[in-house]
Design a protein around this motif. Structure first.
Motif, PDB file in Angstrom:
ATOM      1  N   PRO A  21      28.279  41.953  47.177  1.00  0.00           N
ATOM      2  CA  PRO A  21      28.053  42.085  45.390  1.00  0.00           C
ATOM      3  C   PRO A  21      26.583  41.949  45.358  1.00  0.00           C
ATOM      4  O   PRO A  21      25.612  41.430  45.794  1.00  0.00           O
ATOM      5  CB  PRO A  21      28.676  40.421  45.412  1.00  0.00           C
ATOM      6  CG  PRO A  21      28.428  39.810  46.810  1.00  0.00           C
ATOM      7  CD  PRO A  21      28.707  40.901  47.629  1.00  0.00           C
ATOM      8  N   ASP A  22      26.355  42.246  44.046  1.00  0.00           N
ATOM      9  CA  ASP A  22      25.083  42.478  43.440  1.00  0.00           C
ATOM     10  C   ASP A  22      24.750  41.265  42.534  1.00  0.00           C
ATOM     11  O   ASP A  22      23.740  40.925  42.195  1.00  0.00           O
ATOM     12  CB  ASP A  22      24.838  43.581  42.611  1.00  0.00           C
ATOM     13  CG  ASP A  22      24.796  44.854  43.521  1.00  0.00           C
ATOM     14  OD1 ASP A  22      24.149  44.872  44.587  1.00  0.00           O
ATOM     15  OD2 ASP A  22      25.635  45.867  43.042  1.00  0.00           O
ATOM     16  N   PHE A  23      25.826  40.579  42.045  1.00  0.00           N
ATOM     17  CA  PHE A  23      26.000  39.468  41.243  1.00  0.00           C
ATOM     18  C   PHE A  23      26.810  38.557  41.563  1.00  0.00           C
ATOM     19  O   PHE A  23      28.001  38.754  42.213  1.00  0.00           O
ATOM     20  CB  PHE A  23      26.158  39.938  39.900  1.00  0.00           C
ATOM     21  CG  PHE A  23      25.549  40.902  39.155  1.00  0.00           C
ATOM     22  CD1 PHE A  23      24.405  40.341  38.258  1.00  0.00           C
ATOM     23  CD2 PHE A  23      25.538  42.263  39.366  1.00  0.00           C
ATOM     24  CE1 PHE A  23      23.486  41.344  37.549  1.00  0.00           C
ATOM     25  CE2 PHE A  23      24.777  43.139  38.705  1.00  0.00           C
ATOM     26  CZ  PHE A  23      23.831  42.760  37.795  1.00  0.00           C
ATOM     27  N   LEU A  24      26.493  37.135  41.531  1.00  0.00           N
ATOM     28  CA  LEU A  24      27.236  36.201  41.637  1.00  0.00           C
ATOM     29  C   LEU A  24      27.669  35.543  40.241  1.00  0.00           C
ATOM     30  O   LEU A  24      26.642  35.147  39.420  1.00  0.00           O
ATOM     31  CB  LEU A  24      26.796  34.955  42.480  1.00  0.00           C
ATOM     32  CG  LEU A  24      27.726  33.521  42.298  1.00  0.00           C
ATOM     33  CD1 LEU A  24      29.126  33.671  42.994  1.00  0.00           C
ATOM     34  CD2 LEU A  24      26.870  32.550  43.401  1.00  0.00           C
ATOM     35  N   THR A  48      32.975  47.718  34.198  1.00  0.00           N
ATOM     36  CA  THR A  48      31.719  48.182  35.244  1.00  0.00           C
ATOM     37  C   THR A  48      32.017  48.323  36.613  1.00  0.00           C
ATOM     38  O   THR A  48      33.150  47.850  36.735  1.00  0.00           O
ATOM     39  CB  THR A  48      30.752  46.757  34.881  1.00  0.00           C
ATOM     40  OG1 THR A  48      29.617  47.271  35.908  1.00  0.00           O
ATOM     41  CG2 THR A  48      31.354  45.684  35.574  1.00  0.00           C
ATOM     42  N   ALA A  49      31.027  49.207  37.107  1.00  0.00           N
ATOM     43  CA  ALA A  49      31.296  49.473  38.707  1.00  0.00           C
ATOM     44  C   ALA A  49      30.529  48.762  39.621  1.00  0.00           C
ATOM     45  O   ALA A  49      30.577  48.892  40.564  1.00  0.00           O
ATOM     46  CB  ALA A  49      31.120  51.159  38.643  1.00  0.00           C
ATOM     47  N   LYS A  50      29.842  47.654  39.049  1.00  0.00           N
ATOM     48  CA  LYS A  50      28.909  46.929  39.822  1.00  0.00           C
ATOM     49  C   LYS A  50      29.787  45.939  40.631  1.00  0.00           C
ATOM     50  O   LYS A  50      30.617  45.250  40.128  1.00  0.00           O
ATOM     51  CB  LYS A  50      27.794  46.246  38.713  1.00  0.00           C
ATOM     52  CG  LYS A  50      26.899  47.022  38.080  1.00  0.00           C
ATOM     53  CD  LYS A  50      25.825  46.608  37.272  1.00  0.00           C
ATOM     54  CE  LYS A  50      24.862  47.891  36.791  1.00  0.00           C
ATOM     55  NZ  LYS A  50      23.845  47.306  35.663  1.00  0.00           N
ATOM     56  N   ALA A  51      29.237  45.788  41.772  1.00  0.00           N
ATOM     57  CA  ALA A  51      29.931  44.802  42.598  1.00  0.00           C
ATOM     58  C   ALA A  51      29.624  43.285  42.195  1.00  0.00           C
ATOM     59  O   ALA A  51      28.286  42.883  42.157  1.00  0.00           O
ATOM     60  CB  ALA A  51      29.622  45.014  43.961  1.00  0.00           C
ATOM     61  N   PHE A  52      30.575  42.563  42.254  1.00  0.00           N
ATOM     62  CA  PHE A  52      30.441  40.806  41.838  1.00  0.00           C
ATOM     63  C   PHE A  52      31.344  40.264  42.863  1.00  0.00           C
ATOM     64  O   PHE A  52      32.426  40.710  43.066  1.00  0.00           O
ATOM     65  CB  PHE A  52      30.333  40.598  40.531  1.00  0.00           C
ATOM     66  CG  PHE A  52      31.945  40.985  39.936  1.00  0.00           C
ATOM     67  CD1 PHE A  52      32.732  39.843  39.742  1.00  0.00           C
ATOM     68  CD2 PHE A  52      32.427  42.304  39.631  1.00  0.00           C
ATOM     69  CE1 PHE A  52      34.028  40.012  39.376  1.00  0.00           C
ATOM     70  CE2 PHE A  52      33.434  42.352  38.839  1.00  0.00           C
ATOM     71  CZ  PHE A  52      34.374  41.584  38.993  1.00  0.00           C
ATOM     72  N   THR A  53      30.938  38.755  42.935  1.00  0.00           N
ATOM     73  CA  THR A  53      31.754  37.700  43.253  1.00  0.00           C
ATOM     74  C   THR A  53      31.787  36.694  42.325  1.00  0.00           C
ATOM     75  O   THR A  53      30.682  36.408  41.665  1.00  0.00           O
ATOM     76  CB  THR A  53      31.316  37.341  44.449  1.00  0.00           C
ATOM     77  OG1 THR A  53      31.518  38.165  45.824  1.00  0.00           O
ATOM     78  CG2 THR A  53      31.944  35.839  44.736  1.00  0.00           C
TER      79      THR A  53
END
Length: 228
Positions: A21-24, A48-53
């Motif tokens: 993840p790039d973001f929590l 969004t395609a951005k990875a997050f947890t």
């Protein structure tokens, strides 16, 4: 995306985990929010395609655990408490460190976001003034009508780089004289943040306070991920 529930300091914490993840995303929730979490996460993924947890922790007593100082009741007969300090301490000193220990997060360069709806939105906004931990804040239909809030923000400086604000376009149309201030208060909040160098926006959603909370929160987190 992997899902699990972990227990930290007596709280249920619902984790939606990406591999890198790039973001929590951290969010206080109640039972109603919990029923909508799958929909919220799916809505974020669509936008969004951005990875997050996402770590959503349950709050049992919203009128005490999410409010920063005591205040008279605004609806019903139950006054507000001052438990926000303890709740923020839980987030920063227990929840986030445990997630790191369990290797549920990425490296320390990942960006941390805090978001919430209604009183949880007020809590997230208040946290921006009380910790540098969170890069972005999602304050969705926040209870900025709260007694003492207007004076508090005038005398304080936020420590988060980006703050998203939103409100339903019918929320200020209420017979409750306290809550009817919410439109004026959130416009003032947005104007003040803009003069303080914070990356911010104020979005108006169709409907009243009780509509589409999952979609509104999802949209807020996506905006932050796109602006940090």
């Amino acid at each position: 995306m992997k899902q699990k529930v972990i227990h930290i300091d007596g709280r249920n914490c619902h984790i939606y985990q990406s591999e890198q993840p790039d973001f929590l995303l951290v969010q206080p929730i109640d039972k109603h929010d919990l029923e909508l979490m799958d929909q919220e996460v799916a809505a974020i993924q669509r936008q969004t395609a951005k990875a997050f947890t996402l770590a959503a922790f349950e709050v049992g007593d919203w009128q005490n655990e999410l409010t920063p100082w005591t205040a008279p009741a605004a609806f019903g007969k139950t006054p507000f408490g001052d438990g926000a300090v303890k709740t923020l301490d839980f987030v920063t000193h227990e929840l986030i460190p445990v997630l790191r220990q369990l290797q549920l997060l990425g490296d320390r360069s990942m960006r941390l976001l805090l978001g919430g709806y209604s009183l949880a939105g007020l809590f997230a906004l208040w946290a921006a003034y009380n910790t540098p931990v969170f890069h972005g804040i999602a304050a969705v239909s926040p209870s900025v009508w709260y007694q003492g809030w207007a004076n508090y923000v005038m005398a304080s400086t936020p420590q988060s780089a980006a703050i998203y604000l939103s409100l339903g376009d019918k929320e200020e149309r209420t017979r409750n004289p306290i809550m009817a201030q919410v439109g004026t208060r959130i416009r003032h909040q947005h104007q003040l943040l803009s003069t303080q160098g914070v990356t911010t926006t104020l979005e108006w959603n169709p409907g009243n306070h009780f509509q589409d909370s999952d979609a509104r929160i999802a949209k807020a987190f996506v905006w932050l991920m796109n602006n940090l």
